[in-house]
Write a protein that holds these residues in place. Structure first.
Motif, PDB file in Angstrom:
ATOM      1  N   VAL A 186       0.833  -1.209   0.000  1.00 34.96           N
ATOM      2  CA  VAL A 186       0.000   0.000   0.000  1.00 34.96           C
ATOM      3  C   VAL A 186       0.863   1.251   0.000  1.00 34.96           C
ATOM      4  N   GLY A 187       1.996   1.200   0.711  1.00 39.20           N
ATOM      5  CA  GLY A 187       2.841   2.387   0.843  1.00 39.20           C
ATOM      6  C   GLY A 187       2.318   3.293   1.941  1.00 39.20           C
ATOM      7  N   GLN A 188       2.652   4.554   1.865  1.00 43.34           N
ATOM      8  CA  GLN A 188       2.289   5.515   2.910  1.00 43.34           C
ATOM      9  C   GLN A 188       0.887   6.085   2.670  1.00 43.34           C
ATOM     10  N   VAL A 189       0.010   5.859   3.624  1.00 37.03           N
ATOM     11  CA  VAL A 189      -1.336   6.437   3.599  1.00 37.03           C
ATOM     12  C   VAL A 189      -1.332   7.702   4.451  1.00 37.03           C
ATOM     13  N   LYS A 190      -1.994   8.735   3.991  1.00 32.35           N
ATOM     14  CA  LYS A 190      -2.077   9.977   4.739  1.00 32.35           C
ATOM     15  C   LYS A 190      -3.534  10.337   4.994  1.00 32.35           C
ATOM     16  N   ILE A 191      -3.909  10.429   6.267  1.00 32.97           N
ATOM     17  CA  ILE A 191      -5.249  10.888   6.643  1.00 32.97           C
ATOM     18  C   ILE A 191      -5.265  12.407   6.500  1.00 32.97           C
ATOM     19  N   LEU A 192      -6.124  12.906   5.623  1.00 32.21           N
ATOM     20  CA  LEU A 192      -6.149  14.335   5.329  1.00 32.21           C
ATOM     21  C   LEU A 192      -7.036  15.119   6.277  1.00 32.21           C
ATOM     22  N   SER A 193      -8.226  14.594   6.566  1.00 35.56           N
ATOM     23  CA  SER A 193      -9.167  15.343   7.398  1.00 35.56           C
ATOM     24  C   SER A 193     -10.293  14.449   7.877  1.00 35.56           C
ATOM     25  N   LEU A 194     -10.925  14.882   8.982  1.00 33.54           N
ATOM     26  CA  LEU A 194     -12.141  14.266   9.500  1.00 33.54           C
ATOM     27  C   LEU A 194     -13.193  15.349   9.602  1.00 33.54           C
ATOM     28  N   SER A 195     -14.415  15.039   9.194  1.00 34.20           N
ATOM     29  CA  SER A 195     -15.504  15.997   9.344  1.00 34.20           C
ATOM     30  C   SER A 195     -16.777  15.253   9.710  1.00 34.20           C
ATOM     31  N   GLU A 196     -17.523  15.820  10.666  1.00 34.29           N
ATOM     32  CA  GLU A 196     -18.755  15.202  11.148  1.00 34.29           C
ATOM     33  C   GLU A 196     -19.933  16.098  10.776  1.00 34.29           C
ATOM     34  N   LYS A 197     -20.977  15.476  10.197  1.00 35.10           N
ATOM     35  CA  LYS A 197     -22.144  16.241   9.784  1.00 35.10           C
ATOM     36  C   LYS A 197     -23.366  15.338   9.789  1.00 35.10           C
ATOM     37  N   LYS A 198     -24.404  15.788  10.474  1.00 37.15           N
ATOM     38  CA  LYS A 198     -25.686  15.069  10.509  1.00 37.15           C
ATOM     39  C   LYS A 198     -25.507  13.600  10.884  1.00 37.15           C
ATOM     40  N   GLY A 199     -24.685  13.359  11.885  1.00 35.97           N
ATOM     41  CA  GLY A 199     -24.516  12.010  12.402  1.00 35.97           C
ATOM     42  C   GLY A 199     -23.584  11.110  11.624  1.00 35.97           C
ATOM     43  N   THR A 200     -22.954  11.621  10.582  1.00 37.21           N
ATOM     44  CA  THR A 200     -21.993  10.813   9.837  1.00 37.21           C
ATOM     45  C   THR A 200     -20.604  11.434   9.930  1.00 37.21           C
ATOM     46  N   LEU A 201     -19.611  10.584   9.852  1.00 33.17           N
ATOM     47  CA  LEU A 201     -18.214  11.008   9.916  1.00 33.17           C
ATOM     48  C   LEU A 201     -17.547  10.694   8.590  1.00 33.17           C
ATOM     49  N   SER A 202     -16.928  11.675   7.965  1.00 37.82           N
ATOM     50  CA  SER A 202     -16.213  11.478   6.707  1.00 37.82           C
ATOM     51  C   SER A 202     -14.718  11.597   6.947  1.00 37.82           C
TER      52      SER A 202
END
Length: 208
Positions: A186-202
């Protein structure tokens, strides 16, 4: 139904049988008995490549058939299929990274409900489970890195038309996509951002 060769192996070159070749909107729609080409779907883009001397421009699921749109006609019978390796490898790495983020979220009580594994658009969507914990990018990043560093092996379960994919002892996901053989690929994965809206998390992610 078109046999999906990528369900059981990672070969990018295969001899295939052309069953139909039909003119369609200045291209040609080709149906094969079996195919190594992944169609668009399940959060993963389509493969491109070649069927004989014809360039495969897009691949889609249409009813029970996988249809390959090519730039010039093909004769019925046996020809060679060649999947564009660079494009496939990128999509494979992104899809496997998405599974790892889903697994990491589940460890914190969040349930993955939707995934999008396109280059530059990687995103996993979660809803909270009964035991959902606070979640942050650092915790997800650390867990994903740990599994990749452990180079966990892929395993696949195939029952009829249903296929499940997992790594090591991690829970499997029902999945028709392509995946790395071991997580070190897979190599290096980078988590860019988390955002929560209307009960869901992206959770948005990319590959370095």
């Amino acid at each position: 139904m078109t046999e999906r060769l990528f369900f059981t192996h990672d070969h990018l070159i295969a001899d295939v049988e052309v069953l139909e070749c039909t003119p369609r909107e200045q291209q040609f729609a080709v149906v094969l008995h079996s195919t190594p080409f992944h169609p668009q779907g399940g959060g993963q883009p389509f493969d491109t490549g070649w069927l004989g001397d014809s360039r495969v421009l897009k691949v889609v699921q249409e009813a029970e058939h996988i249809v390959h749109y090519v730039d010039q006609p093909l004769e019925l019978g046996i020809t060679q299929a060649r999947v564009d390796a660079e494009r496939r490898v990128l999509h494979t790495r992104l899809h496997s990274a998405g599974h790892l983020i889903g697994n990491a979220g589940e460890n914190l009580g969040w349930m993955p409900i939707k995934a999008h594994h396109w280059p530059g658009e990687g995103k996993i969507t979660f809803i909270p489970g009964e035991s959902a914990h606070a979640i942050d990018a650092g915790a997800l990043q650390q867990q994903v890195n740990q599994w990749i560093n452990a180079d966990l092996p892929r395993h696949m379960l195939l029952e009829g038309d249903t296929r499940a994919v997992g790594f090591g002892e991690l829970p499997v996901y029902a999945c028709g996509g392509t995946h790395v053989q071991t997580l070190g690929q897979v190599g290096q994965v980078k988590i860019l951002s988390l955002s929560e809206k209307k009960g869901t998390l992206s959770v948005r992610y990319t590959l370095d």
